[in-house]
Design an enzyme around this catalytic site. Structure first.
Site, PDB file in Angstrom:
ATOM      1  N   GLU A 104      36.539  47.226  43.052  1.00 45.57           N
ATOM      2  CA  GLU A 104      36.627  45.802  43.378  1.00 45.57           C
ATOM      3  C   GLU A 104      36.356  45.647  44.877  1.00 45.57           C
ATOM      4  O   GLU A 104      37.112  46.172  45.703  1.00 45.57           O
ATOM      5  CB  GLU A 104      38.019  45.274  43.029  1.00 45.57           C
ATOM      6  CG  GLU A 104      38.142  43.776  43.239  1.00 45.57           C
ATOM      7  CD  GLU A 104      39.520  43.234  42.870  1.00 45.57           C
ATOM      8  OE1 GLU A 104      40.532  43.830  43.283  1.00 45.57           O
ATOM      9  OE2 GLU A 104      39.567  42.196  42.179  1.00 45.57           O
ATOM     10  N   GLY A 150      50.191  46.686  42.343  1.00 49.26           N
ATOM     11  CA  GLY A 150      50.714  46.447  40.993  1.00 49.26           C
ATOM     12  C   GLY A 150      51.329  47.716  40.411  1.00 49.26           C
ATOM     13  O   GLY A 150      52.397  47.676  39.778  1.00 49.26           O
ATOM     14  N   GLU A 165      49.161  40.351  37.537  1.00 51.70           N
ATOM     15  CA  GLU A 165      47.791  39.835  37.482  1.00 51.70           C
ATOM     16  C   GLU A 165      47.036  40.534  38.603  1.00 51.70           C
ATOM     17  O   GLU A 165      47.257  40.244  39.768  1.00 51.70           O
ATOM     18  CB  GLU A 165      47.814  38.304  37.641  1.00 51.70           C
ATOM     19  CG  GLU A 165      46.575  37.646  37.095  1.00 51.70           C
ATOM     20  CD  GLU A 165      45.491  37.543  38.136  1.00 51.70           C
ATOM     21  OE1 GLU A 165      44.683  38.501  38.231  1.00 51.70           O
ATOM     22  OE2 GLU A 165      45.436  36.536  38.843  1.00 51.70           O
ATOM     23  N   GLY A 177      47.921  40.352  42.758  1.00 50.88           N
ATOM     24  CA  GLY A 177      47.399  41.089  43.915  1.00 50.88           C
ATOM     25  C   GLY A 177      46.618  42.306  43.464  1.00 50.88           C
ATOM     26  O   GLY A 177      46.058  42.311  42.361  1.00 50.88           O
ATOM     27  N   SER A 178      46.621  43.324  44.304  1.00 46.53           N
ATOM     28  CA  SER A 178      45.777  44.492  44.021  1.00 46.53           C
ATOM     29  C   SER A 178      46.391  45.378  42.939  1.00 46.53           C
ATOM     30  O   SER A 178      47.612  45.409  42.755  1.00 46.53           O
ATOM     31  CB  SER A 178      45.604  45.306  45.298  1.00 46.53           C
ATOM     32  OG  SER A 178      46.852  45.777  45.734  1.00 46.53           O
ATOM     33  N   THR A 179      45.535  46.102  42.254  1.00 49.55           N
ATOM     34  CA  THR A 179      45.990  47.034  41.221  1.00 49.55           C
ATOM     35  C   THR A 179      46.873  48.113  41.846  1.00 49.55           C
ATOM     36  O   THR A 179      47.878  48.534  41.257  1.00 49.55           O
ATOM     37  CB  THR A 179      44.767  47.644  40.509  1.00 49.55           C
ATOM     38  OG1 THR A 179      44.078  46.564  39.857  1.00 49.55           O
ATOM     39  CG2 THR A 179      45.156  48.681  39.481  1.00 49.55           C
ATOM     40  N   GLU A 180      46.502  48.517  43.056  1.00 51.67           N
ATOM     41  CA  GLU A 180      47.271  49.556  43.749  1.00 51.67           C
ATOM     42  C   GLU A 180      48.743  49.137  43.920  1.00 51.67           C
ATOM     43  O   GLU A 180      49.664  49.878  43.556  1.00 51.67           O
ATOM     44  CB  GLU A 180      46.612  49.746  45.120  1.00 51.67           C
ATOM     45  CG  GLU A 180      47.041  50.938  45.886  1.00 51.67           C
ATOM     46  CD  GLU A 180      46.488  50.848  47.315  1.00 51.67           C
ATOM     47  OE1 GLU A 180      45.647  49.972  47.612  1.00 51.67           O
ATOM     48  OE2 GLU A 180      46.942  51.669  48.124  1.00 51.67           O
ATOM     49  N   CYS A 200      39.747  37.437  41.862  1.00 53.36           N
ATOM     50  CA  CYS A 200      40.014  38.592  40.991  1.00 53.36           C
ATOM     51  C   CYS A 200      39.098  38.598  39.780  1.00 53.36           C
ATOM     52  O   CYS A 200      38.711  39.654  39.301  1.00 53.36           O
ATOM     53  CB  CYS A 200      41.474  38.610  40.574  1.00 53.36           C
ATOM     54  SG  CYS A 200      42.063  37.025  39.997  1.00 53.36           S
ATOM     55  N   LYS A 252      57.150  34.911  47.664  1.00 51.55           N
ATOM     56  CA  LYS A 252      56.663  35.607  48.878  1.00 51.55           C
ATOM     57  C   LYS A 252      55.157  35.384  48.997  1.00 51.55           C
ATOM     58  O   LYS A 252      54.367  35.959  48.255  1.00 51.55           O
ATOM     59  CB  LYS A 252      56.959  37.108  48.750  1.00 51.55           C
ATOM     60  CG  LYS A 252      57.178  37.843  50.047  1.00 51.55           C
ATOM     61  CD  LYS A 252      55.978  38.003  50.950  1.00 51.55           C
ATOM     62  CE  LYS A 252      55.053  39.127  50.574  1.00 51.55           C
ATOM     63  NZ  LYS A 252      53.863  39.169  51.462  1.00 51.55           N
TER      64      LYS A 252
HETATM   65  P1  NDP Z   1      48.043  43.282  48.029  1.00 54.46           P
HETATM   66  O1  NDP Z   1      48.147  43.625  46.605  1.00 54.46           O
HETATM   67  O2  NDP Z   1      48.578  44.227  49.024  1.00 54.46           O
HETATM   68  O3  NDP Z   1      48.763  41.876  48.313  1.00 54.46           O
HETATM   69  C1  NDP Z   1      49.282  40.986  47.349  1.00 54.46           C
HETATM   70  C2  NDP Z   1      50.691  40.559  47.725  1.00 54.46           C
HETATM   71  O4  NDP Z   1      51.602  41.655  47.574  1.00 54.46           O
HETATM   72  C3  NDP Z   1      50.849  40.112  49.157  1.00 54.46           C
HETATM   73  O5  NDP Z   1      51.797  39.075  49.221  1.00 54.46           O
HETATM   74  C4  NDP Z   1      51.354  41.372  49.808  1.00 54.46           C
HETATM   75  O6  NDP Z   1      51.979  41.148  51.037  1.00 54.46           O
HETATM   76  C5  NDP Z   1      52.314  41.887  48.792  1.00 54.46           C
HETATM   77  N1  NDP Z   1      52.621  43.316  48.879  1.00 54.46           N
HETATM   78  C6  NDP Z   1      51.955  44.296  49.529  1.00 54.46           C
HETATM   79  N2  NDP Z   1      52.555  45.487  49.346  1.00 54.46           N
HETATM   80  C7  NDP Z   1      53.631  45.261  48.553  1.00 54.46           C
HETATM   81  C8  NDP Z   1      54.650  46.102  47.987  1.00 54.46           C
HETATM   82  N3  NDP Z   1      54.659  47.404  48.180  1.00 54.46           N
HETATM   83  N4  NDP Z   1      55.600  45.549  47.214  1.00 54.46           N
HETATM   84  C9  NDP Z   1      55.584  44.214  46.976  1.00 54.46           C
HETATM   85  N5  NDP Z   1      54.658  43.372  47.480  1.00 54.46           N
HETATM   86  C10 NDP Z   1      53.679  43.879  48.260  1.00 54.46           C
HETATM   87  O7  NDP Z   1      46.575  42.945  48.371  1.00 54.46           O
HETATM   88  P2  NDP Z   1      45.900  43.068  49.819  1.00 54.46           P
HETATM   89  O8  NDP Z   1      46.092  41.823  50.520  1.00 54.46           O
HETATM   90  O9  NDP Z   1      46.335  44.308  50.530  1.00 54.46           O
HETATM   91  O10 NDP Z   1      44.396  43.268  49.415  1.00 54.46           O
HETATM   92  C11 NDP Z   1      43.915  44.567  49.095  1.00 54.46           C
HETATM   93  C12 NDP Z   1      42.908  44.499  47.980  1.00 54.46           C
HETATM   94  O11 NDP Z   1      43.536  43.989  46.821  1.00 54.46           O
HETATM   95  C13 NDP Z   1      41.776  43.528  48.211  1.00 54.46           C
HETATM   96  O12 NDP Z   1      40.750  44.107  48.913  1.00 54.46           O
HETATM   97  C14 NDP Z   1      41.383  43.188  46.817  1.00 54.46           C
HETATM   98  O13 NDP Z   1      40.486  44.140  46.318  1.00 54.46           O
HETATM   99  C15 NDP Z   1      42.645  43.254  46.053  1.00 54.46           C
HETATM  100  N6  NDP Z   1      43.261  41.936  45.806  1.00 54.46           N
HETATM  101  C16 NDP Z   1      43.207  41.449  44.560  1.00 54.46           C
HETATM  102  C17 NDP Z   1      43.754  40.222  44.287  1.00 54.46           C
HETATM  103  C18 NDP Z   1      43.705  39.658  42.934  1.00 54.46           C
HETATM  104  O14 NDP Z   1      44.035  38.498  42.736  1.00 54.46           O
HETATM  105  N7  NDP Z   1      43.328  40.422  41.954  1.00 54.46           N
HETATM  106  C19 NDP Z   1      44.367  39.399  45.314  1.00 54.46           C
HETATM  107  C20 NDP Z   1      44.420  40.032  46.615  1.00 54.46           C
HETATM  108  C21 NDP Z   1      43.878  41.246  46.818  1.00 54.46           C
HETATM  109  P3  NDP Z   1      51.066  41.135  52.358  1.00 54.46           P
HETATM  110  O15 NDP Z   1      50.122  40.028  52.261  1.00 54.46           O
HETATM  111  O16 NDP Z   1      52.036  40.876  53.407  1.00 54.46           O
HETATM  112  O17 NDP Z   1      50.431  42.478  52.440  1.00 54.46           O
END
Ligand code: NDP
Length: 495
Positions: free
Chosen positions: A404, A256, A273, A251-254, A307, A199
């Site tokens: 972050e 995660g 990660e 992706g985000s810690t939230e 990240c 995804k």
């Molecule tokens: P997210 O963690 O929301 O996105 C990462 C991936 O997870 C995307 O493909 C997203 O889809 C998907 N996703 C979102 N919600 C869910 C869920 N409930 N269950 C499963 N998958 C989900 O990051 P954001 O894009 O919202 O960015 C927010 C913040 O996260 C940034 O400001 C940054 O601080 C941090 N971030 C950190 C990253 C890292 O590598 N450490 C990478 C990206 C963001 P979709 O894109 O459609 O929302």
């Protein structure tokens, strides 16, 4: 007088450096965009059962690029079913040497079409073309090459442990390195004999869909890789699907934390990660000019959407003033603007939502009393932009030192002794990376031992290699990607 001469003259009058570059835009002719993209399921592009599409844009111009299918739960189910069937009927029984051939084929095709991928990555994500061309694409190809090499050697990688694939992997990736993250996820999963449902992030689906075309051309058995585009709800449907054996998330810690809760007690394997707030630590004996380049690369590479970005600079007090002066000078020379221009150093912010988040955190920094510095650079009228930003007078309790930001914003703090540097560097809920700048090898080792970080760079920053494991501690997640260690999350290993 030409535009360049006019700029040079006016810069000279203001006492600024006179160098100006002519525009050097990369042509987009090589990219063939379709109006509308379906989902990649069972080796075919299919219409979504959900019947819905969303628009993906170029963040540098806000112009629409294409319509993208939004996968609903029924679509995710079809993709998982296709992955399960491919796993059981073909992929599981294929010898490793045969799996390797497909991976090598994909790697070579990525190399052959690297320019097309790089331009598309820049159009959809906003990162400078010189980065997508020189970093993202070569590393993505290298990942496939590297893991292709392991596919028939798993017995040697884990001797006497009878390595077996886990099954169907659900993989969710972010928007900061769309193609590279796809490679980090797909290559080890396929090399170890798993099938996949991937995804991509909502804002950056296009290179993953081009990769789907490459996968088709490589004649990978249908269903071994499936790509479902959509937003968070699509990711959530994948995480909650009952027939997925493993989830790999970046992706985000939230999010995660949400995924960890959703998978708890289900028996699904999980690797996360997540975010970071890395310290880049400069000691007084460091070569300052080299350190300035490392600091700039550490936080302004990919607009700080990294990240492991070095977003907290810790400077030993005696060199604080000279380092700050050099940094400010260097910031004046960074070129912010059209990401497709080969001279651009800092491209567009990936989305309006991300820009709003950066603006909000920067405003909090100012409000909490930190001192802001931004170079005087013009910004394009349309698109999402943020000037490279430094903060001094930062205390550890400030939000800009704790959260972050995921943007081109550096918080600068000082320290006196190595012990204080260790304490400040580790004073974060995250633990993904750290950088150390010093001439003393013994100090590098002393510091590296004490950093609670998955990766520690010495006299460099943001270096990646497929042979090297990457991952975090604490709220930066768990599990490693890259290297021999990157195979383990995709294998059942006997004891
Ligand atoms: P997210 O963690 O929301 O996105 C990462 C991936 O997870 C995307 O493909 C997203 O889809 C998907 N996703 C979102 N919600 C869910 C869920 N409930 N269950 C499963 N998958 C989900 O990051 P954001 O894009 O919202 O960015 C927010 C913040 O996260 C940034 O400001 C940054 O601080 C941090 N971030 C950190 C990253 C890292 O590598 N450490 C990478 C990206 C963001 P979709 O894109 O459609 O929302």
């Amino acid at each position: 007088m030409s535009e360049i001469e006019r700029t040079a003259t006016s810069a000279l009058e203001q006492g600024q450096p006179v160098w100006e570059y002519a525009d050097a835009p990369e042509s987009t002719d090589i990219v063939r965009l379709e109006d509308r993209y379906g989902l990649f399921v069972g080796g075919e592009f299919v219409e979504p059962k959900s019947g819905t599409y969303f628009t993906t844009i170029d963040p540098a111009t806000e112009e629409p690029l294409a319509e993208i299918a939004e996968a609903g739960p029924e679509d995710v189910d079809l993709a998982v079913t296709a992955a399960r069937s491919a796993y059981e009927t073909t992929w599981l029984s294929l010898p490793g040497s045969e799996r390797a051939k497909y991976l090598y084929r994909i790697a070579r095709q990525i190399q052959e079409r690297a320019r097309e991928f790089a331009v598309l990555e820049t159009m959809n994500g906003g990162k400078p073309i010189k980065e997508s061309r020189d970093v993202d694409l070569p590393l993505a190809a290298a990942h496939f090459f590297y893991y292709a090499g392991w596919a028939d050697k798993l017995e040697y990688a884990f001797p006497n442990r009878s390595p077996r694939p886990v099954g169907v992997a659900g993989q969710i990736i972010p928007w900061n390195f769309p193609m590279l993250m796809a490679a980090w996820k797909l290559a080890p999963a396929l090399a170890t004999g798993n099938t996949v449902v991937l995804k991509p992030a909502e804002t950056t689906p296009l290179t993953a869909l081009l990769l789907a075309q490459v996968i088709q051309e490589a004649e990978l058995p249908p269903g071994v890789v499936n790509i479902v585009t959509g937003a968070g709800a699509t990711g959530s449907a994948l995480v909650e699907h009952g027939d997925v054996d493993k989830i790999a998330f970046t992706g985000s810690t939230e999010v995660g934390k949400i995924i960890r809760r959703a998978t708890a007690g289900t028996g699904k394997r999980l690797t996360l990660e997540l975010g970071g707030k890395a310290a880049n630590i400069v000691f007084e004996d460091a070569p300052l000019d080299q350190a300035v380049e490392g600091v700039v690369n550490g936080i302004f590479f990919n607009q700080g959407h990294v990240c492991c970005a070095g977003s907290r600079l810790l400077v030993q007090e005696p060199v604080f003033e000279p380092l700050l002066e050099k940094l400010k000078e260097r910031l004046q020379t960074l070129r912010v603007g059209n990401p497709l221009d080969k001279n651009t150093d800092v491209g567009a912010i990936n989305s309006r939502a991300q820009l709003t988040k950066i603006e909000e955190l920067v405003a909090a920094g100012v409000e909490e009393g930190a001192e802001i510095y931004q170079p005087e650079c013009g910004l394009p009228e349309r698109g999402f932009w943020f000037r490279p930003t430094l903060f001094t007078n930062v205390s550890q309790s400030h939000r800009i030192a704790r959260e972050e930001i995921f943007g081109p914003v550096l918080s600068i703090l000082t320290f006196r002794t190595p012990d204080e540097a260790v304490e400040k560097a580790n004073n974060t809920p995250y633990g993904l990376s750290a950088g150390i700048w010093t001439e003393k090898g013994s100090r590098i080792l002393w510091m590296a031992e004490r950093m609670n970080a998955g990766v520690v760079w010495a006299n460099t920053f943001n270096r990646f290699d497929p042979t090297s494991p990457f991952g975090g501690y604490k709220e930066s997640g768990f599990g490693r990607e890259g290297g021999l260690q990157g195979l383990e999350p995709y294998l059942e290993l006997g004891r």
